[in-house]
Design an enzyme around this catalytic site. Structure first.
Site, PDB file in Angstrom:
ATOM      1  N   ARG A  41       0.828  -1.205   0.000  1.00 59.40           N
ATOM      2  CA  ARG A  41       0.000   0.000   0.000  1.00 59.40           C
ATOM      3  C   ARG A  41       0.861   1.253   0.000  1.00 59.40           C
ATOM      4  O   ARG A  41       0.513   2.255  -0.621  1.00 59.40           O
ATOM      5  CB  ARG A  41      -0.920  -0.004   1.227  1.00 59.40           C
ATOM      6  CG  ARG A  41      -1.861  -1.194   1.241  1.00 59.40           C
ATOM      7  CD  ARG A  41      -2.450  -1.380   2.601  1.00 59.40           C
ATOM      8  NE  ARG A  41      -1.401  -1.358   3.621  1.00 59.40           N
ATOM      9  CZ  ARG A  41      -1.618  -1.272   4.922  1.00 59.40           C
ATOM     10  NH1 ARG A  41      -2.854  -1.191   5.381  1.00 59.40           N
ATOM     11  NH2 ARG A  41      -0.615  -1.256   5.768  1.00 59.40           N
ATOM     12  N   LYS A  94       7.438 -15.821   8.489  1.00 58.96           N
ATOM     13  CA  LYS A  94       7.018 -16.369   9.764  1.00 58.96           C
ATOM     14  C   LYS A  94       6.325 -15.280  10.587  1.00 58.96           C
ATOM     15  O   LYS A  94       6.643 -14.120  10.409  1.00 58.96           O
ATOM     16  CB  LYS A  94       8.181 -16.986  10.535  1.00 58.96           C
ATOM     17  CG  LYS A  94       9.376 -16.063  10.804  1.00 58.96           C
ATOM     18  CD  LYS A  94       9.332 -14.844  11.683  1.00 58.96           C
ATOM     19  CE  LYS A  94       8.697 -14.868  13.022  1.00 58.96           C
ATOM     20  NZ  LYS A  94       8.964 -13.550  13.757  1.00 58.96           N
ATOM     21  N   ASP A 172       6.250 -13.223  18.836  1.00 57.55           N
ATOM     22  CA  ASP A 172       6.768 -12.954  17.483  1.00 57.55           C
ATOM     23  C   ASP A 172       8.249 -13.342  17.409  1.00 57.55           C
ATOM     24  O   ASP A 172       8.623 -14.146  16.554  1.00 57.55           O
ATOM     25  CB  ASP A 172       6.536 -11.490  17.074  1.00 57.55           C
ATOM     26  CG  ASP A 172       7.140 -11.215  15.700  1.00 57.55           C
ATOM     27  OD1 ASP A 172       6.488 -11.506  14.679  1.00 57.55           O
ATOM     28  OD2 ASP A 172       8.296 -10.747  15.647  1.00 57.55           O
TER      29      ASP A 172
END
Ligand code: NAP
Length: 311
Positions: A41, A94, A172
């Protein structure tokens, strides 16, 4: 498909930090690929065609054979489905998705469309991981510990998605540890977990997890995003052949303090080599074990509220 003479025509989606830090440098040197387009974007890649979204990219560049999806996990499923239905091979950054079942769905979709799906785990390609796996496979393990402690302000400044539902919080980076642990340790499962959530955030800033293996070995995991000063990305094991320390996120292996493996890292070049390999072999590589452990931690974990976190 032969390497060099017939490179895989690749598009990249979600041009942000990891694309700039790792994907573009790895692809620039890799003659197995020709990067022909990007979709993002806001982000752009110099010297190739850029599009606002994956649909526009696939419409305009039908010769694309594969795509790398590098946006955060919550926003990846629809793009992956679009690419697989268009019969493009798909490389997933990932963690491969926000839920286990959505990635299972993508795996089935890849098979139905005769294309390859790659759930990439970059830390598994850290230089000393295979040596650690060989060492542990040659001895008897008594216990293991995973310590992944880093400063979130340093590594993830202003990444709002990481604190949102499906952003995983401290998992994360923690899932990188799990991607190594599930490769080098015997099969294990969570027996208890405490997840520390800042009172103003929807994802944990720390986690304290106990695993056991099927033969009863204890594996303790500590994840913490409040670590200033030295950072630690270590997996330790007590074994009959000495104390193993795999440090630096899998880059260095020592046994009883003696360094036995220490090489420069080449995680992303190796990930792309593996992707080319599965594309050529006509198979997928989707190991969901690390993601399943994160899902289990959220399922079994007790939530502990801690002080608010501000970037
Ligand atoms: P990032 O820079 O915050 O995000 C990557 C790009 O994704 C953004 O620049 C944005 O591009 C796009 N994006 C963000 N929100 C989106 C949304 N709602 N819908 C669609 N696109 C969106 O994150 P990153 O650090 O590169 O991480 C991306 C993935 O790579 C994560 O899964 C992360 O775990 C993994 N990873 C990161 C690192 C690292 O060191 N950062 C290392 C290994 C793996 P546009 O605004 O241009 O669309």
């Amino acid at each position: 498909m032969s390497s060099n003479s017939n490179p895989i025509k690749l598009g990249i989606v979600g041009v942000g930090k990891i694309v700039r830090d790792q994907h573009l440098p790895a692809l620039a040197k890799d003659r197995d690929y020709r990067l022909v387009a990007a979709a993002s974007r806001h982000g752009k890649v110099d010297g190739i065609a850029n599009f606002p979204d994956i649909e526009a990219m696939l419409d305009a560049v039908p010769e694309l054979e594969a795509v790398s999806l590098c946006m955060p996990p919550q926003f990846r499923y629809d793009a992956a489905r679009t690419a697989l239905e268009a019969k493009k091979h798909v490389f997933l950054e990932k963690p491969p998705g926000a839920t286990v079942s959505e990635v299972e769905d993508l795996k089935a979709l890849a098979a139905a469309n005769g294309v390859s799906l790659f759930a990439s785990w970059h830390s598994r390609y850290a230089p000393a991981v295979e040596a650690a796996r060989d060492f542990l496979g040659s001895t008897t393990i008594r216990s293991a510990a995973i310590n992944w402690k880093e400063d979130v302000r340093r590594w993830h400044p202003n990444q709002d998605w990481i604190w949102a539902p499906g952003g995983f919080g401290v998992f994360d980076p923690g899932i990188n540890a799990l991607s190594i642990a599930t490769h080098i340790l015997p099969a294990m499962f969570i027996t208890s977990a405490v997840l520390d959530f800042p009172e103003n955030r929807a994802a944990p800033i720390a986690a304290h997890i106990a695993f056991r293996t099927s033969n009863g070995l204890p594996v303790a995991m500590e994840l913490d995003w409040r670590q200033t000063g030295p950072q630690s990305w270590d997996i330790l094991a007590e074994t009959d052949n000495g104390a193993m320390v795999l440090s630096g996120g899998g880059s260095k292996l020592a046994v009883d303090g003696r360094v036995v493996h220490d090489e420069p890292e080449a995680e992303y070049p190796m990930l792309y080599r593996r992707f080319a390999e599965i594309v050529r072999a006509g198979v997928s590589d989707v190991d969901l074990a690390p993601l399943q452990h994160v899902a289990d931690a959220f399922m079994l974990g007790r939530r502990n509220m801690v002080e608010a976190f501000f970037d």
